[in-house]
Design an enzyme around this catalytic site. Structure first.
Site, mmCIF file in Angstrom:
data_model
loop_
_atom_site.group_PDB
_atom_site.id
_atom_site.type_symbol
_atom_site.label_atom_id
_atom_site.label_comp_id
_atom_site.label_asym_id
_atom_site.label_seq_id
_atom_site.Cartn_x
_atom_site.Cartn_y
_atom_site.Cartn_z
ATOM 1 N N MET A 91 25.159 24.017 60.111
ATOM 2 C CA MET A 91 25.309 25.219 59.755
ATOM 3 C C MET A 91 26.450 25.905 60.409
ATOM 4 S SD MET A 91 21.338 26.774 59.022
ATOM 5 C CE MET A 91 21.022 27.145 60.801
ATOM 6 N N GLY A 92 27.388 25.107 60.834
ATOM 7 C CA GLY A 92 28.712 25.451 61.333
ATOM 8 C C GLY A 92 28.511 25.877 62.774
ATOM 9 N N LEU A 146 30.187 25.003 65.306
ATOM 10 C CA LEU A 146 30.146 23.694 65.830
ATOM 11 C C LEU A 146 30.356 23.684 67.345
ATOM 12 C CD1 LEU A 146 31.998 21.426 63.163
ATOM 13 C CD2 LEU A 146 29.408 22.139 63.258
ATOM 14 N N HIS A 147 29.593 22.877 68.016
ATOM 15 C CA HIS A 147 29.538 22.672 69.601
ATOM 16 C C HIS A 147 29.599 20.949 69.805
ATOM 17 C CE1 HIS A 147 25.425 21.820 69.137
ATOM 18 N NE2 HIS A 147 25.298 23.207 68.469
ATOM 19 N N HIS A 206 27.050 18.860 67.813
ATOM 20 C CA HIS A 206 27.437 18.577 66.520
ATOM 21 C C HIS A 206 28.530 17.435 66.472
ATOM 22 C CE1 HIS A 206 26.442 22.749 65.626
ATOM 23 N NE2 HIS A 206 25.780 22.392 64.708
ATOM 24 N N GLY A 236 20.361 15.460 64.790
ATOM 25 C CA GLY A 236 20.022 15.452 66.430
ATOM 26 C C GLY A 236 18.723 15.342 66.567
ATOM 27 N N SER A 275 23.406 24.574 71.722
ATOM 28 C CA SER A 275 22.932 25.195 70.256
ATOM 29 C C SER A 275 24.040 26.303 69.799
ATOM 30 C CB SER A 275 21.564 26.015 70.620
ATOM 31 O OG SER A 275 21.222 26.791 69.601
HETATM 32 P P1 AMP Z 1 22.493 22.995 63.178
HETATM 33 O O1 AMP Z 1 24.049 23.340 62.833
HETATM 34 O O2 AMP Z 1 21.886 23.668 64.197
HETATM 35 O O3 AMP Z 1 21.846 23.241 62.149
HETATM 36 O O4 AMP Z 1 22.416 21.356 63.522
HETATM 37 C C1 AMP Z 1 23.146 20.645 62.718
HETATM 38 C C2 AMP Z 1 22.823 19.378 63.321
HETATM 39 O O5 AMP Z 1 23.175 19.023 64.591
HETATM 40 C C3 AMP Z 1 21.243 18.847 63.258
HETATM 41 O O6 AMP Z 1 20.955 17.596 62.996
HETATM 42 C C4 AMP Z 1 21.140 19.254 64.642
HETATM 43 O O7 AMP Z 1 19.913 18.565 65.350
HETATM 44 C C5 AMP Z 1 22.189 18.720 65.394
HETATM 45 N N1 AMP Z 1 22.291 19.347 66.759
HETATM 46 C C6 AMP Z 1 22.306 20.479 66.985
HETATM 47 N N2 AMP Z 1 22.411 20.756 68.559
HETATM 48 C C7 AMP Z 1 22.548 19.565 69.086
HETATM 49 C C8 AMP Z 1 22.526 19.077 70.318
HETATM 50 N N3 AMP Z 1 22.586 19.900 71.406
HETATM 51 N N4 AMP Z 1 22.361 17.765 70.618
HETATM 52 C C9 AMP Z 1 22.238 16.800 69.414
HETATM 53 N N5 AMP Z 1 22.306 17.277 68.144
HETATM 54 C C10 AMP Z 1 22.466 18.701 67.934
#
Ligand code: AMP
Length: 286
Positions: free
Chosen positions: A30-31, A33-34, A37, A147, A185
């Site tokens: 969902m962008g 990014l950290h 990601h 993740g 996050s």
């Molecule tokens: P999101 O952008 O929050 O929807 O996350 C996108 C993907 O990144 C999902 O598969 C999450 O589980 C993964 N992700 C988010 N935060 C982390 C993290 N701290 N460590 C590993 N994977 C992550």
């Protein structure tokens, strides 16, 4: 790097790569990014010759009163990060592209979605599985990387892919944490300095539970108490859940007699944070 917001050129780019015999991988985001990601991008890069990323804040997985309107957007920095990691394709659709007729058709996974976040965020997982099923169709890659940060989501998507016979392999990747333990996050950037300090209590609580399990504690009620104490002593927080579940079925456990997962969801101010940890016992046999 090819950045595209339309469906057909995106699908064709993936199909072309596959036709050329390249192994293709997908990372859905969902962008904002950290490093969490980025770890998925690197895992995909290691195992695939062609890496596709999606950046889409999916409205259907947010409930009323949740932080959809407030969700961080950092598109330019995200594209830069993707470029830096050697990503081949970034798909950035609009809501109208993803939901041309609204959300009439949905994908629902029963069972695994009932507890944990599913019990506290009505409709959330239907939004997730629906958008992920659509994205798997638009980007028909060989592998997709998710993740363990969103552990329930990972299991739900794996179940969906299996049940729908989708020809894609779901790969789980470890949680990336800040040096002090806080799980990375996109929502962390919304925390005030005070809340940021308090937020460390989630990972502290989980690690304390894991240590107690290593020290032979098997009683779930006592483990939950340990975690609750850690989180409460860090300051006022609204606890959505603190649970220990079967690592495969997500069924709540009374004793740790198999592979388990401790999962927490806590609201600090307006931020809802989730985290989890594996609780493995050598004598459990899986
Ligand atoms: P999101 O952008 O929050 O929807 O996350 C996108 C993907 O990144 C999902 O598969 C999450 O589980 C993964 N992700 C988010 N935060 C982390 C993290 N701290 N460590 C590993 N994977 C992550």
């Amino acid at each position: 790097m090819f950045v595209v917001s339309e469906i057909e050129p995106c699908r064709l780019a993936v199909l072309d790569a596959r036709r050329d015999g390249r192994r293709t991988g997908l990372v859905l985001t969902m962008g904002a990014l950290h490093e969490g990601h980025v770890s998925l991008l690197r895992a995909a890069r290691r195992r695939c010759d062609f890496v596709a990323v999606t950046i889409f804040v999916n409205p259907t997985q947010f409930g009323p009163g949740e932080d959809l309107d407030d969700y961080p957007v950092t598109l330019e920095a995200d594209l830069e990060a993707c470029r830096g990691e050697g990503v081949d394709l970034v798909f950035t659709p609009t809501v109208a592209t993803m939901y041309p007729k609204g959300d009439v058709t949905t994908v629902h996974v029963a069972g695994l979605t009932e507890g944990l976040c599913g019990a506290h965020r009505s409709g959330h997982f239907d939004g997730v599985t629906t958008v992920v099923a659509k994205l798997f169709e638009i980007l028909p890659t060989d592998l997709a990387f998710f993740g363990e940060k969103d552990y329930q989501q990972l299991l739900v998507i794996r179940q969906m892919a299996g049940d729908l016979h989708l020809p894609i392999q779901i790969v789980g990747c470890p949680i990336v944490r800040e040096p002090d333990g806080l799980a990375m996050s996109s929502r962390n950037r919304k925390l005030s300095p005070q809340q940021r300090i308090q937020a460390v209590s989630l990972s502290r609580a989980l690690h304390a539970a894991a240590k107690r399990v290593r020290d032979k504690e098997r009683d779930v009620e006592r483990l939950v108490q340990t975690m609750t104490d850690q989180i409460k002593k860090a300051g006022h927080a609204q606890i959505d859940y603190i649970e220990v579940v079967d690592a495969v079925t997500l069924a709540p456990l009374v004793r740790i007699d198999r592979s388990a997962r401790a999962c927490v969801a806590v609201r600090i101010g307006s931020c809802r944070l989730i985290d989890n940890i594996a609780l493995d016992v050598p004598d459990a046999g899986g």
